[in-house]
Design an enzyme around this catalytic site. Structure first.
Site, PDB file in Angstrom:
ATOM      1  N   HIS A  15       0.277   1.291 -13.082  1.00 34.38           N
ATOM      2  CA  HIS A  15       0.912   0.020 -13.693  1.00 34.38           C
ATOM      3  C   HIS A  15       2.681   0.548 -13.786  1.00 34.38           C
ATOM      4  CE1 HIS A  15       1.599  -3.579 -15.899  1.00 34.38           C
ATOM      5  NE2 HIS A  15       2.463  -3.035 -16.600  1.00 34.38           N
ATOM      6  N   GLY A  44       0.739  -1.297   0.129  1.00 36.79           N
ATOM      7  CA  GLY A  44       0.065  -0.097  -0.081  1.00 36.79           C
ATOM      8  C   GLY A  44       0.930   1.231  -0.117  1.00 36.79           C
ATOM      9  N   ASP A  96     -10.550  -0.162 -18.277  1.00 34.32           N
ATOM     10  CA  ASP A  96     -11.452  -0.617 -19.051  1.00 34.32           C
ATOM     11  C   ASP A  96     -11.534  -2.111 -19.041  1.00 34.32           C
ATOM     12  OD1 ASP A  96      -9.544  -1.607 -20.679  1.00 34.32           O
ATOM     13  OD2 ASP A  96     -10.012  -0.142 -22.369  1.00 34.32           O
ATOM     14  N   GLU A  97     -12.100  -2.670 -19.886  1.00 33.58           N
ATOM     15  CA  GLU A  97     -12.523  -4.133 -19.780  1.00 33.58           C
ATOM     16  C   GLU A  97     -11.140  -5.209 -20.012  1.00 33.58           C
ATOM     17  OE1 GLU A  97     -14.826  -2.136 -20.730  1.00 33.58           O
ATOM     18  OE2 GLU A  97     -16.594  -2.819 -19.682  1.00 33.58           O
ATOM     19  N   GLY A  98     -10.267  -4.449 -20.463  1.00 34.36           N
ATOM     20  CA  GLY A  98      -8.985  -5.135 -20.845  1.00 34.36           C
ATOM     21  C   GLY A  98      -8.074  -5.079 -19.792  1.00 34.36           C
ATOM     22  N   ASP A 141      -4.952  -3.646 -18.264  1.00 30.55           N
ATOM     23  CA  ASP A 141      -3.967  -2.453 -18.656  1.00 30.55           C
ATOM     24  C   ASP A 141      -4.113  -1.810 -19.887  1.00 30.55           C
ATOM     25  OD1 ASP A 141      -2.815  -3.276 -15.930  1.00 30.55           O
ATOM     26  OD2 ASP A 141      -1.286  -4.489 -16.870  1.00 30.55           O
TER      27      ASP A 141
HETATM   28  C1  GRF Z   1       3.218  -1.174  -7.595  1.00 28.45           C
HETATM   29  O1  GRF Z   1       4.332  -1.307  -8.285  1.00 28.45           O
HETATM   30  C2  GRF Z   1       2.063  -0.914  -8.827  1.00 28.45           C
HETATM   31  O2  GRF Z   1       2.469  -0.430  -9.901  1.00 28.45           O
HETATM   32  C3  GRF Z   1       1.611  -2.112  -8.812  1.00 28.45           C
HETATM   33  O3  GRF Z   1       1.621  -3.015  -7.721  1.00 28.45           O
HETATM   34  C4  GRF Z   1       2.408  -2.174  -6.878  1.00 28.45           C
HETATM   35  C5  GRF Z   1       1.809  -1.918  -5.825  1.00 28.45           C
HETATM   36  O4  GRF Z   1       2.661  -1.074  -4.704  1.00 28.45           O
HETATM   37  N1  GRF Z   1       0.272  -2.118  -9.641  1.00 28.45           N
HETATM   38  P1  GRF Z   1       2.179  -0.571  -3.318  1.00 28.45           P
HETATM   39  O5  GRF Z   1       1.120  -1.651  -2.878  1.00 28.45           O
HETATM   40  O6  GRF Z   1       1.306   0.583  -3.893  1.00 28.45           O
HETATM   41  O7  GRF Z   1       3.459  -0.314  -2.497  1.00 28.45           O
END
Ligand code: GRF
Length: 216
Positions: free
Chosen positions: A120, A23, A152-154, A156
């Site tokens: 992402h 988090g 969206d539905e995909g 990333d």
């Molecule tokens: C991050 O690298 C984010 O890009 C990916 O999952 C990780 C989550 O990290 N989707 P955190 O739990 O926010 O520290």
């Protein structure tokens, strides 16, 4: 057709964060709110994992938390329908996926169309899916980074809101590269939530226009 995501700037936005792990992105967004940089509040931190450290942090910060166990639901749709109900109950404006390790169903996407963001750790559309930093390193790219996008539905594939680049260094490991990317994730995710709360994001087809960006 252009879709404006305007809300009255007078109203404070209501944000829900969905996470499955440590988090750190949730913490960064929350801290930006506490510092007065985002005109919104986190009204719920939700997790599919009872033991997610991010959930514990949220409790310590006095935020409302909720865990629902996916195994207690007959289908993925039923699980997402229960989450949607909880979000609607709290009049959530924006859902932030922050390390939420579940693919959300079309039912969820439709209920919060253009109101779900994800972070992402790659420069999409390169390296979608899991272990993006390892994919980038193995491919040999010289520049890596991260992307905040609408969901969206995909997987990333949604409209890109913000991206940030970091260099890939000669002696990088997955860990060192991930760490460098993560610093930028915290910056652009908070910024994207702020732009949403300010009503400055407009979706045109697959493009997200940021209002006022050209102003000095
Ligand atoms: C991050 O690298 C984010 O890009 C990916 O999952 C990780 C989550 O990290 N989707 P955190 O739990 O926010 O520290």
């Amino acid at each position: 057709m252009a879709q404006e995501l305007f809300r009255s700037p007078k109203k404070r936005g209501r944000v829900a964060v969905l996470l499955s792990g440590r988090g750190s992105n949730f913490r960064a967004i929350h801290e930006a709110m506490l510092a007065g940089k985002i005109n919104a509040d986190i009204v719920l931190v939700f997790s599919n994992k009872a033991e997610a450290p991010g959930l514990q942090t949220a409790r310590e910060r006095g935020l409302e938390t909720l865990h629902l166990d996916p195994k207690s639901f007959p289908t993925k749709e039923a699980y997402d329908a229960a989450i949607v109900e909880e979000l609607k109950k709290r009049q959530v404006d924006l859902v932030c996926l922050a390390g939420y390790m579940k693919i959300i169903t079309p039912l969820f996407c439709q209920a919060f169309r253009n109101r779900i963001m994800n972070i992402h750790p790659a420069l999409l559309p390169a390296f979608p899916g899991v272990e993006a930093q390892a994919q980038a390193l193995a491919y040999g790219v010289k520049v890596a980074g991260c992307t905040v996008h609408f969901v969206d539905e995909g997987v990333d594939t949604g409209p890109i809101i913000l991206q940030a680049c970091v260099p890939v260094l000669e002696n990088d490991t997955v860990e060192s590269l991930s760490e460098r990317i993560l610093e930028q994730e915290h910056v652009i995710y908070s910024r994207a939530v702020r732009l949403f709360a300010e009503g400055r994001l407009v979706i045109e087809g697959h493009r997200v226009r940021i209002l006022g960006q050209d102003l000095p």
